[in-house]
Enzyme design. Structure first.
Site, mmCIF file in Angstrom:
data_model
loop_
_atom_site.group_PDB
_atom_site.id
_atom_site.type_symbol
_atom_site.label_atom_id
_atom_site.label_comp_id
_atom_site.label_asym_id
_atom_site.label_seq_id
_atom_site.Cartn_x
_atom_site.Cartn_y
_atom_site.Cartn_z
ATOM 1 N N SER A 44 -38.069 9.878 -1.351
ATOM 2 C CA SER A 44 -37.776 10.499 -2.707
ATOM 3 C C SER A 44 -36.183 10.805 -2.799
ATOM 4 O O SER A 44 -35.517 10.609 -3.805
ATOM 5 C CB SER A 44 -38.430 11.609 -2.674
ATOM 6 N N ALA A 47 -34.033 8.238 -4.273
ATOM 7 C CA ALA A 47 -34.190 7.474 -5.588
ATOM 8 C C ALA A 47 -32.960 7.575 -6.296
ATOM 9 O O ALA A 47 -32.127 8.654 -6.258
ATOM 10 C CB ALA A 47 -35.437 8.127 -6.311
ATOM 11 N N GLN A 48 -32.466 6.678 -6.953
ATOM 12 C CA GLN A 48 -31.299 6.776 -7.587
ATOM 13 C C GLN A 48 -31.486 6.878 -8.966
ATOM 14 O O GLN A 48 -30.948 7.793 -9.661
ATOM 15 C CB GLN A 48 -30.560 5.336 -7.440
ATOM 16 N N ARG A 264 -38.937 -5.174 -13.809
ATOM 17 C CA ARG A 264 -38.712 -5.736 -12.629
ATOM 18 C C ARG A 264 -39.379 -6.738 -11.786
ATOM 19 O O ARG A 264 -38.966 -7.458 -11.185
ATOM 20 C CB ARG A 264 -38.202 -4.459 -11.517
ATOM 21 N N LEU A 366 -40.940 9.124 -9.628
ATOM 22 C CA LEU A 366 -40.769 10.554 -9.408
ATOM 23 C C LEU A 366 -41.398 11.556 -10.450
ATOM 24 O O LEU A 366 -42.098 12.399 -10.084
ATOM 25 C CB LEU A 366 -39.181 11.084 -9.658
HETATM 26 C C1 SIN Z 1 -33.555 2.362 -9.665
HETATM 27 O O1 SIN Z 1 -32.864 3.149 -9.970
HETATM 28 O O2 SIN Z 1 -33.465 1.265 -9.920
HETATM 29 C C2 SIN Z 1 -34.907 2.623 -8.954
HETATM 30 C C3 SIN Z 1 -35.655 3.621 -9.909
HETATM 31 C C4 SIN Z 1 -37.200 3.199 -9.538
HETATM 32 O O3 SIN Z 1 -37.706 2.932 -8.467
HETATM 33 O O4 SIN Z 1 -37.997 3.874 -10.753
#
Ligand code: SIN
Length: 484
Positions: A44, A47-48, A264, A366
């Site tokens: 956690s 996480a960006q 993604r 999150l």
């Molecule tokens: C991201 O900042 O690319 C990752 C965020 C995520 O995994 O939802």
């Protein structure tokens, strides 16, 4: 030495899901929050991106629902998605009330049709987790047990055995309600954005306890992971938001290989096939040179690129690959977080509510932790009201003579065998990552099943940790076979 403790609520894991569950439950009674290493650890804080949520009047719940379903290839549990999306604004407000300060503008990320990610630049997870930790530490109803490793879940007696990594003492903790929030298992792959402790322990121990799991083969690969290893650290994630600001994904000739803002799984697949075509892992790049003031927008990433790799995103192409990032599969739960065993709950990445379908939408994870933590607290609160009885610390537990108690003599084998781990990582990465061709997929599954069977035959040499990993990957391979 074995100590017995009794508590109404036991939360295992201190990521966003575990911490927020603990905070909610603390309103109902005493909580023990135990965590494998430090209170602030796991994925956690790494996480960006941030938290996806509809807070702009030009955005809509319908659009967030549709984007989540599209990313998940419409295999999502629609009820869970609707709950997630409708609850998001309240969860963002909940964090703000606890002290999180988000940036004024929400970010755009892959798969979203609107900029709807509330963020703290590229350190959203860190800011959120530090704020939750601050609130946890100030909460007199929550006791924290750090460096406490889960060794066994006893579903019948509703207890866990845990071992302190400081003293090696084994504790047995009995609880009215056990909440498993132990995260995923992405670090079992060669390229991964997860810290090395993310090995799915909670999930394996649930399997051992007879608690149902689902779709462990559904692992998400993040497409923009810096293709450079780091000593004792997960690989550097290059957040989706960089592509939201206009970065492109190109081959070694500078040609764009895919629309970088696709969900993604599609972007990762394009990179996988490009690497296969070129027979090389060093052939795809993130081109962020068009982003002005990169280091102001992404200070954390810019700093690591410069200090560890002498790279400047405004001048250099960034070598990338796809890396294991998030586990959609996990301990099977309904939308109240209830597992197949009464009063044992699961939440966050270790859980499978079906909310993400086959592929999670960016920045919904999150959010998932927050939304389903609240659901669990509501479920437990209702149960307590219905039972109309208070938790009694003097409750007598009957020991079952036949139960297999955690074997302390295994302590001497407690380390992770590195050769074993390498075999697991190579097998998963080589054979169970992104292949789409069904015949090839089945061939690959058979190969890994044989490798895992051979490891099992050597079981006597494996520590309990290794055995747990083996349990998990064998279930993963079985799920992959069933899902082909
Ligand atoms: C991201 O900042 O690319 C990752 C965020 C995520 O995994 O939802």
């Amino acid at each position: 030495m074995k100590n017995n403790t009794h508590v109404p609520f036991l939360v295992i894991g201190s990521g966003i899901a575990g911490m927020s569950t603990a905070l909610h439950l603390s309103k109902l009674g005493k909580v023990i929050l135990c965590t494998k290493s430090k209170l602030i650890s796991g994925s956690s804080p790494l996480a960006q991106g941030g938290i996806a949520g509809v807070i702009n009047k030009n955005d809509s719940f319908e659009s967030h629902i549709q984007d989540t379903m599209n990313a998940g290839r419409n295999t999502n549990n629609k009820k869970a998605v609707e709950l997630l999306v409708h609850q998001a604004p309240e969860e963002i407000q909940f964090l703000e009330n606890l002290g999180v300060r988000f940036e004024k503008d929400q970010h755009l990320e892959g798969g979203h049709s609107f900029p709807r990610v509330s963020n703290s630049k590229d350190i959203s997870g860190k800011i959120i987790i530090e704020t939750l930790a601050f609130n946890i530490l100030a909460n007199r109803n929550i006791s924290i047990m750090e460096n406490t490793e889960l060794c066994k879940i006893d579903a019948q007696n509703k207890s866990i055995s845990s071992r302190s990594n400081n003293t090696n003492n084994v504790n047995r903790i009995f609880a009215e309600y056990i909440i498993v929030a132990t995260g995923g298992y992405s670090s079992l792959y060669q390229d991964s954005t997860s810290p090395k402790e993310n090995m799915g322990d909670g999930i394996s121990l649930c399997i051992n306890a007879g608690i149902a799991t689902k779709d462990l083969d559904k692992v998400q690969f993040h497409p923009t992971v810096l293709n450079k290893k780091r000593e004792n650290k997960p690989q550097l994630l290059l957040t989706e938001a960089i592509r939201g600001f206009g970065a492109k994904i190109i081959d070694k000739n500078g040609k764009e290989i895919i629309d970088a803002l696709q969900p993604r799984d599609i972007v990762s697949k394009a990179i996988y096939y490009e690497e296969k075509k070129q027979k090389s892992k060093n052939c795809v790049f993130l081109d962020a040179r068009n982003i002005k003031n990169f280091s102001t927008k992404f200070p954390f990433i810019a700093n690591i690129l410069e200090t560890e790799f002498a790279l400047n995103a405004e001048k250099n192409l960034l070598p990338i690959t796809f890396g294991a990032h998030y586990c959609m599969g996990g301990i099977k739960t309904n939308i109240w977080g209830e597992t197949s065993t009464p009063d044992i709950y699961a939440v966050g990445e270790c859980a499978h509510t079906g909310v993400h379908g086959n592929n999670r939408l960016a920045s919904n994870s999150l959010l998932e932790g927050l939304v389903f933590a609240r659901q669990i607290a509501k479920s437990i609160s209702n149960k307590i009201k219905n039972k109309n009885k208070k938790y009694s610390e003097n409750r007598i537990y009957k020991e079952n003579k036949n139960e297999t108690v955690y074997d302390e003599s295994e302590e001497k084998y407690a380390q992770y065998n590195s050769e074993f781990l390498e075999t697991i990582k190579n097998s998963l990465s080589q054979y169970l990552s992104i292949e789409e061709n069904k015949i090839k997929k089945l061939e690959n599954i058979q190969i890994v099943q044989k490798i895992f069977k051979d490891l099992e035959k050597n079981n006597y040499k494996l520590s309990y940790r290794n055995k747990n990993i083996l349990t998990l990957v064998q279930r993963l391979a079985k799920d992959a076979e069933n899902n082909v």
